[in-house]
Write a protein that holds these residues in place. Sequence first.
Motif, PDB file in Angstrom:
ATOM      1  N   ARG A  37      11.314  -4.747   2.334  1.00 15.99           N
ATOM      2  CA  ARG A  37      11.209  -4.487   0.898  1.00 15.99           C
ATOM      3  C   ARG A  37       9.893  -5.053   0.380  1.00 15.99           C
ATOM      4  O   ARG A  37       9.272  -5.894   1.014  1.00 15.99           O
ATOM      5  CB  ARG A  37      12.374  -5.124   0.123  1.00 15.99           C
ATOM      6  N   ARG A  85       6.297  -6.118  -0.588  1.00 12.80           N
ATOM      7  CA  ARG A  85       5.025  -6.123   0.133  1.00 12.80           C
ATOM      8  C   ARG A  85       5.213  -5.986   1.641  1.00 12.80           C
ATOM      9  O   ARG A  85       4.349  -5.462   2.339  1.00 12.80           O
ATOM     10  CB  ARG A  85       4.256  -7.412  -0.188  1.00 12.80           C
ATOM     11  N   ASP A 145       5.505  -2.357   2.187  1.00 11.23           N
ATOM     12  CA  ASP A 145       4.192  -1.741   1.980  1.00 11.23           C
ATOM     13  C   ASP A 145       3.294  -1.959   3.193  1.00 11.23           C
ATOM     14  O   ASP A 145       2.602  -1.039   3.652  1.00 11.23           O
ATOM     15  CB  ASP A 145       3.548  -2.338   0.723  1.00 11.23           C
ATOM     16  N   TRP A 202       4.670   0.058   6.254  1.00 11.63           N
ATOM     17  CA  TRP A 202       4.454   1.496   6.054  1.00 11.63           C
ATOM     18  C   TRP A 202       2.979   1.859   6.238  1.00 11.63           C
ATOM     19  O   TRP A 202       2.650   2.883   6.848  1.00 11.63           O
ATOM     20  CB  TRP A 202       4.929   1.890   4.663  1.00 11.63           C
ATOM     21  N   SER A 203       2.097   1.017   5.717  1.00 11.90           N
ATOM     22  CA  SER A 203       0.657   1.274   5.853  1.00 11.90           C
ATOM     23  C   SER A 203       0.229   1.243   7.316  1.00 11.90           C
ATOM     24  O   SER A 203      -0.566   2.079   7.765  1.00 11.90           O
ATOM     25  CB  SER A 203      -0.141   0.232   5.055  1.00 11.90           C
ATOM     26  N   GLU A 238       2.677   8.777   1.413  1.00 11.47           N
ATOM     27  CA  GLU A 238       2.483   7.477   0.767  1.00 11.47           C
ATOM     28  C   GLU A 238       3.770   7.021   0.077  1.00 11.47           C
ATOM     29  O   GLU A 238       4.570   7.834  -0.390  1.00 11.47           O
ATOM     30  CB  GLU A 238       1.371   7.570  -0.285  1.00 11.47           C
ATOM     31  N   LEU A 239       3.947   5.702   0.004  1.00 13.45           N
ATOM     32  CA  LEU A 239       5.037   5.156  -0.793  1.00 13.45           C
ATOM     33  C   LEU A 239       4.740   5.361  -2.275  1.00 13.45           C
ATOM     34  O   LEU A 239       3.576   5.443  -2.682  1.00 13.45           O
ATOM     35  CB  LEU A 239       5.194   3.654  -0.523  1.00 13.45           C
ATOM     36  N   SER A 268       3.931   4.123  -5.624  1.00 14.08           N
ATOM     37  CA  SER A 268       3.177   2.877  -5.784  1.00 14.08           C
ATOM     38  C   SER A 268       3.253   2.246  -7.172  1.00 14.08           C
ATOM     39  O   SER A 268       2.569   1.258  -7.429  1.00 14.08           O
ATOM     40  CB  SER A 268       1.702   3.137  -5.450  1.00 14.08           C
ATOM     41  N   PHE A 305       4.252  -1.493  -7.155  1.00 14.32           N
ATOM     42  CA  PHE A 305       3.229  -2.226  -6.404  1.00 14.32           C
ATOM     43  C   PHE A 305       1.981  -2.396  -7.263  1.00 14.32           C
ATOM     44  O   PHE A 305       1.354  -3.459  -7.290  1.00 14.32           O
ATOM     45  CB  PHE A 305       2.863  -1.478  -5.115  1.00 14.32           C
ATOM     46  N   SER A 361       9.157  -4.648  -8.008  1.00 12.89           N
ATOM     47  CA  SER A 361       8.525  -4.113  -6.809  1.00 12.89           C
ATOM     48  C   SER A 361       9.418  -4.327  -5.595  1.00 12.89           C
ATOM     49  O   SER A 361       9.557  -3.443  -4.740  1.00 12.89           O
ATOM     50  CB  SER A 361       7.162  -4.785  -6.589  1.00 12.89           C
ATOM     51  N   TYR A 362      10.048  -5.499  -5.540  1.00 13.78           N
ATOM     52  CA  TYR A 362      10.906  -5.828  -4.400  1.00 13.78           C
ATOM     53  C   TYR A 362      12.204  -5.021  -4.420  1.00 13.78           C
ATOM     54  O   TYR A 362      12.677  -4.559  -3.380  1.00 13.78           O
ATOM     55  CB  TYR A 362      11.223  -7.322  -4.412  1.00 13.78           C
ATOM     56  N   PRO A 405      10.683   2.694  -3.104  1.00 12.56           N
ATOM     57  CA  PRO A 405       9.462   3.505  -3.145  1.00 12.56           C
ATOM     58  C   PRO A 405       9.390   4.556  -2.037  1.00 12.56           C
ATOM     59  O   PRO A 405       8.375   5.236  -1.896  1.00 12.56           O
ATOM     60  CB  PRO A 405       8.367   2.450  -2.942  1.00 12.56           C
TER      61      PRO A 405
END
Length: 270
Positions: free
Chosen positions: A162, A164, A167, A170-171, A183-184, A186, A189, A236-237, A241
């Motif tokens: 979850r 960051r 993120d 996934w990146s 892409e997620l 964003s 984020f 964000s958490y 996304p």
Amino acid sequence: MQETRYTEKQIMPLLVEHLVDMYGLDDDEAPDPVADIDLRMDLYFKEIKLWKELHLSDFMFRIERAFLFECSRDEWEQLFGVDRDYQTEDEWIEHVGQYLTFRALVEFIAERAPYISFQPVMVIDRECGPAGAFYGMLELSEKFYPAACRLTPSTRILDVFRGRQLDGFWSELKWRTDNRLTELKSFWFLMEGCGCLVFWPVLLISVILFLDGNYLYPVLTTAATYALWKVFSICSYRSNPLPAGFETFRDLAVWIAEHDSEAVPQPAEG
């Protein structure tokens, strides 16, 4: 002897993305991942007026962090030719600069970036693409992004990663699978990042005002800004996304297998 490395098609887009972040480049200033692969780096950075601001220590740190590898400073100095005592810029260009292209940097990265395979594996005497993709994700998690729980094909992605952590995972997955992964979303984020960017200047200004004898306003402003940043971080958490169609690691493995990775075996030197 054969070794498998990432290709320029996989590395160059991520390299461009990080150059944009590192130097705050506009879209028209960023190098083209395809057309500029053979562009000399010194000419490019001179054109955007950043050549004199290019610090090797910062550059090597950011590139190593982006591609998750470590190498000695001597290797970087050899690549950029700063390990030799050239007397003039023309001499440096003759011996180093004319060969120091983005392709040379990509090759440098490809030789060092830890390779993780997402290629099909044999399962009960049959080649299975999703299984290979899943094993690749498992290796990626074990090496760089520790999972919050046991990772199986049926495990929900959001139960494992979850915020960051998601993120980052996934990146990494995106560039290692030819940058085809969607892409997620964003928004949160982005809001979390904005909250962070706002908080630190506010904190600095508040400290200055506090030392100047103004107490109430700095304390209230700093507290409010920090609280807003934390709210964005929590959102964000807790948010989802993930693109539509991705819920479990099986969904992700099947998608990767269907789109196939293009990392190819290349001869190892020596």
